[in-house]
Design a protein around this motif. Sequence first.
Motif, PDB file in Angstrom:
ATOM      1  N   ARG A  55      26.697  25.122  43.244  1.00 29.16           N
ATOM      2  CA  ARG A  55      27.222  25.580  44.531  1.00 29.16           C
ATOM      3  C   ARG A  55      28.211  24.522  44.994  1.00 29.16           C
ATOM      4  NH1 ARG A  55      22.744  26.839  48.844  1.00 29.16           N
ATOM      5  NH2 ARG A  55      24.225  25.757  50.166  1.00 29.16           N
ATOM      6  N   ALA A  56      29.475  24.891  45.132  1.00 27.81           N
ATOM      7  CA  ALA A  56      30.541  23.939  45.432  1.00 27.81           C
ATOM      8  C   ALA A  56      30.368  23.257  46.786  1.00 27.81           C
ATOM      9  CB  ALA A  56      31.898  24.631  45.370  1.00 27.81           C
ATOM     10  N   ASP A  57      29.621  23.878  47.709  1.00 29.68           N
ATOM     11  CA  ASP A  57      29.458  23.301  49.045  1.00 29.68           C
ATOM     12  C   ASP A  57      28.376  22.222  49.097  1.00 29.68           C
ATOM     13  OD1 ASP A  57      27.525  25.367  48.607  1.00 29.68           O
ATOM     14  OD2 ASP A  57      27.119  25.427  50.760  1.00 29.68           O
ATOM     15  N   LEU A  58      27.712  21.952  47.985  1.00 25.49           N
ATOM     16  CA  LEU A  58      26.648  20.951  47.951  1.00 25.49           C
ATOM     17  C   LEU A  58      27.121  19.674  47.269  1.00 25.49           C
ATOM     18  CD1 LEU A  58      23.635  23.166  46.827  1.00 25.49           C
ATOM     19  CD2 LEU A  58      24.214  22.466  49.148  1.00 25.49           C
ATOM     20  N   GLU A  59      26.468  18.571  47.602  1.00 26.90           N
ATOM     21  CA  GLU A  59      26.742  17.305  46.932  1.00 26.90           C
ATOM     22  C   GLU A  59      25.420  16.647  46.614  1.00 26.90           C
ATOM     23  OE1 GLU A  59      28.775  14.732  44.952  1.00 26.90           O
ATOM     24  OE2 GLU A  59      29.856  16.284  45.993  1.00 26.90           O
ATOM     25  N   PRO A  60      24.994  16.481  45.395  1.00 25.04           N
ATOM     26  CA  PRO A  60      25.645  16.987  44.190  1.00 25.04           C
ATOM     27  C   PRO A  60      25.558  18.512  44.136  1.00 25.04           C
ATOM     28  CG  PRO A  60      23.510  16.049  43.636  1.00 25.04           C
ATOM     29  CD  PRO A  60      23.722  15.800  45.098  1.00 25.04           C
ATOM     30  N   GLU A  61      26.473  19.090  43.399  1.00 26.06           N
ATOM     31  CA  GLU A  61      26.612  20.546  43.402  1.00 26.06           C
ATOM     32  C   GLU A  61      25.704  21.285  42.427  1.00 26.06           C
ATOM     33  OE1 GLU A  61      30.313  21.214  40.326  1.00 26.06           O
ATOM     34  OE2 GLU A  61      30.769  21.037  42.450  1.00 26.06           O
ATOM     35  N   TYR A  62      25.046  20.587  41.524  1.00 23.43           N
ATOM     36  CA  TYR A  62      24.237  21.272  40.520  1.00 23.43           C
ATOM     37  C   TYR A  62      22.983  21.875  41.128  1.00 23.43           C
ATOM     38  CZ  TYR A  62      27.148  19.003  37.036  1.00 23.43           C
ATOM     39  OH  TYR A  62      28.204  18.572  36.294  1.00 23.43           O
ATOM     40  N   VAL A  63      22.779  23.146  40.859  1.00 20.88           N
ATOM     41  CA  VAL A  63      21.551  23.837  41.223  1.00 20.88           C
ATOM     42  C   VAL A  63      20.604  23.781  40.034  1.00 20.88           C
ATOM     43  CG1 VAL A  63      20.593  26.104  41.821  1.00 20.88           C
ATOM     44  CG2 VAL A  63      22.746  25.334  42.863  1.00 20.88           C
ATOM     45  N   LEU A  64      21.165  23.990  38.833  1.00 27.22           N
ATOM     46  CA  LEU A  64      20.382  23.947  37.600  1.00 27.22           C
ATOM     47  C   LEU A  64      21.310  23.586  36.452  1.00 27.22           C
ATOM     48  CD1 LEU A  64      17.719  26.253  36.230  1.00 27.22           C
ATOM     49  CD2 LEU A  64      19.846  26.167  34.978  1.00 27.22           C
ATOM     50  N   LEU A  65      20.826  22.720  35.577  1.00 25.16           N
ATOM     51  CA  LEU A  65      21.532  22.397  34.343  1.00 25.16           C
ATOM     52  C   LEU A  65      20.519  22.479  33.219  1.00 25.16           C
ATOM     53  CD1 LEU A  65      24.181  21.466  32.995  1.00 25.16           C
ATOM     54  CD2 LEU A  65      23.448  19.109  33.390  1.00 25.16           C
ATOM     55  N   TYR A  66      20.809  23.338  32.226  1.00 27.08           N
ATOM     56  CA  TYR A  66      19.896  23.574  31.110  1.00 27.08           C
ATOM     57  C   TYR A  66      20.653  23.261  29.823  1.00 27.08           C
ATOM     58  CZ  TYR A  66      16.285  25.985  28.376  1.00 27.08           C
ATOM     59  OH  TYR A  66      15.271  26.300  27.491  1.00 27.08           O
ATOM     60  N   ARG A  67      20.157  22.248  29.095  1.00 29.15           N
ATOM     61  CA  ARG A  67      20.837  21.806  27.872  1.00 29.15           C
ATOM     62  C   ARG A  67      19.784  21.396  26.848  1.00 29.15           C
ATOM     63  NH1 ARG A  67      24.356  17.430  29.586  1.00 29.15           N
ATOM     64  NH2 ARG A  67      22.465  16.206  29.640  1.00 29.15           N
ATOM     65  N   ASP A  68      20.046  21.695  25.592  1.00 26.95           N
ATOM     66  CA  ASP A  68      19.131  21.352  24.499  1.00 26.95           C
ATOM     67  C   ASP A  68      17.719  21.882  24.767  1.00 26.95           C
ATOM     68  OD1 ASP A  68      21.201  19.982  23.190  1.00 26.95           O
ATOM     69  OD2 ASP A  68      20.771  18.138  24.313  1.00 26.95           O
ATOM     70  N   ASP A  75      21.469  14.559  38.646  1.00 24.66           N
ATOM     71  CA  ASP A  75      22.500  15.134  39.521  1.00 24.66           C
ATOM     72  C   ASP A  75      22.154  16.519  40.065  1.00 24.66           C
ATOM     73  OD1 ASP A  75      24.158  12.885  39.346  1.00 24.66           O
ATOM     74  OD2 ASP A  75      25.065  13.626  37.493  1.00 24.66           O
ATOM     75  N   GLN A  76      20.903  16.941  39.948  1.00 27.89           N
ATOM     76  CA  GLN A  76      20.506  18.212  40.545  1.00 27.89           C
ATOM     77  C   GLN A  76      20.308  17.988  42.046  1.00 27.89           C
ATOM     78  OE1 GLN A  76      16.593  19.749  39.542  1.00 27.89           O
ATOM     79  NE2 GLN A  76      17.267  21.859  39.859  1.00 27.89           N
ATOM     80  N   HIS A  77      20.785  18.932  42.854  1.00 28.74           N
ATOM     81  CA  HIS A  77      20.611  18.815  44.301  1.00 28.74           C
ATOM     82  C   HIS A  77      19.115  18.793  44.602  1.00 28.74           C
ATOM     83  CE1 HIS A  77      20.786  19.771  48.569  1.00 28.74           C
ATOM     84  NE2 HIS A  77      22.010  19.258  48.523  1.00 28.74           N
ATOM     85  N   PRO A  78      18.647  17.861  45.452  1.00 25.53           N
ATOM     86  CA  PRO A  78      17.208  17.704  45.704  1.00 25.53           C
ATOM     87  C   PRO A  78      16.527  18.958  46.246  1.00 25.53           C
ATOM     88  CG  PRO A  78      18.473  15.975  46.823  1.00 25.53           C
ATOM     89  CD  PRO A  78      19.453  16.867  46.147  1.00 25.53           C
ATOM     90  N   SER A  79      17.253  19.793  46.981  1.00 25.93           N
ATOM     91  CA  SER A  79      16.614  20.983  47.562  1.00 25.93           C
ATOM     92  C   SER A  79      16.238  22.028  46.514  1.00 25.93           C
ATOM     93  CB  SER A  79      17.512  21.614  48.630  1.00 25.93           C
ATOM     94  OG  SER A  79      18.652  22.192  48.050  1.00 25.93           O
ATOM     95  N   PHE A  80      16.738  21.880  45.292  1.00 27.15           N
ATOM     96  CA  PHE A  80      16.419  22.849  44.237  1.00 27.15           C
ATOM     97  C   PHE A  80      15.419  22.316  43.214  1.00 27.15           C
ATOM     98  CE2 PHE A  80      20.521  24.228  45.876  1.00 27.15           C
ATOM     99  CZ  PHE A  80      20.236  25.560  46.148  1.00 27.15           C
ATOM    100  N   ASP A 107      19.511  28.234  51.499  1.00 26.35           N
ATOM    101  CA  ASP A 107      19.948  28.703  50.181  1.00 26.35           C
ATOM    102  C   ASP A 107      21.154  29.629  50.266  1.00 26.35           C
ATOM    103  OD1 ASP A 107      17.948  27.266  48.859  1.00 26.35           O
ATOM    104  OD2 ASP A 107      16.502  28.908  49.084  1.00 26.35           O
ATOM    105  N   THR A 108      21.564  29.975  51.482  1.00 27.37           N
ATOM    106  CA  THR A 108      22.746  30.814  51.662  1.00 27.37           C
ATOM    107  C   THR A 108      23.964  30.097  51.103  1.00 27.37           C
ATOM    108  OG1 THR A 108      21.858  31.922  53.617  1.00 27.37           O
ATOM    109  CG2 THR A 108      24.251  31.891  53.394  1.00 27.37           C
ATOM    110  N   GLY A 109      24.734  30.788  50.286  1.00 26.99           N
ATOM    111  CA  GLY A 109      25.952  30.200  49.715  1.00 26.99           C
ATOM    112  C   GLY A 109      26.419  30.979  48.506  1.00 26.99           C
TER     113      GLY A 109
END
Length: 195
Positions: A55-68, A75-80, A107-109
Amino acid sequence: MSAETASLCSTLLFVGLFVFVSAAQKNITAVSGQKNVILTCQAPKNNILVVKWSRADLEPEYVLLYRDEQFVPDDQHPSFMNRVDLQDRQMKDGDVSLILNNVTINDTGTYECHVFPNNEHICNISLRVVPPGQTGGHTEDGGKEAGGKEDGSVGLKVGLSVAAVLLFVAVVSFLIYRKKKVKKVNYESTCSSQS
């Protein structure tokens, strides 16, 4: 092709592409406190290595990052934290839908999904969360009532229709221009042969 006709055709194609791309956004309305909301997103079925929801309006903007095959909390936003998941971690058939648990007004955004290796932007989903007891009505694009239901197909249909009309206008403009050019060439060759 004259500069005016080329300019008109390129402008019409640009507007058509803009309408098509912006129409792909989905709008969802949910109720605060709702257990789960699914932000549905489908990626091409190619080799998906990484899924990034942000979500571009958040800092950090990551809601979820899934790799490997695992979540990356850096860098995941703490609220998520501990509130998001993928609907299908194996991403069968390109399903990269996001599950958002215990929805709040915050969570609106507008949520964006990118898949890698190509950093391909595949989804824009606008989530509006209303307080409990508020009816919520219909989503802005004519979708269904509140409760995490969606209907982005209305915007897509309108966007595709507009894009098709604009493409038709561009093709007709080109054909008219070409027909006039052929008539002009035939007229000039007739005049020069009569001289």
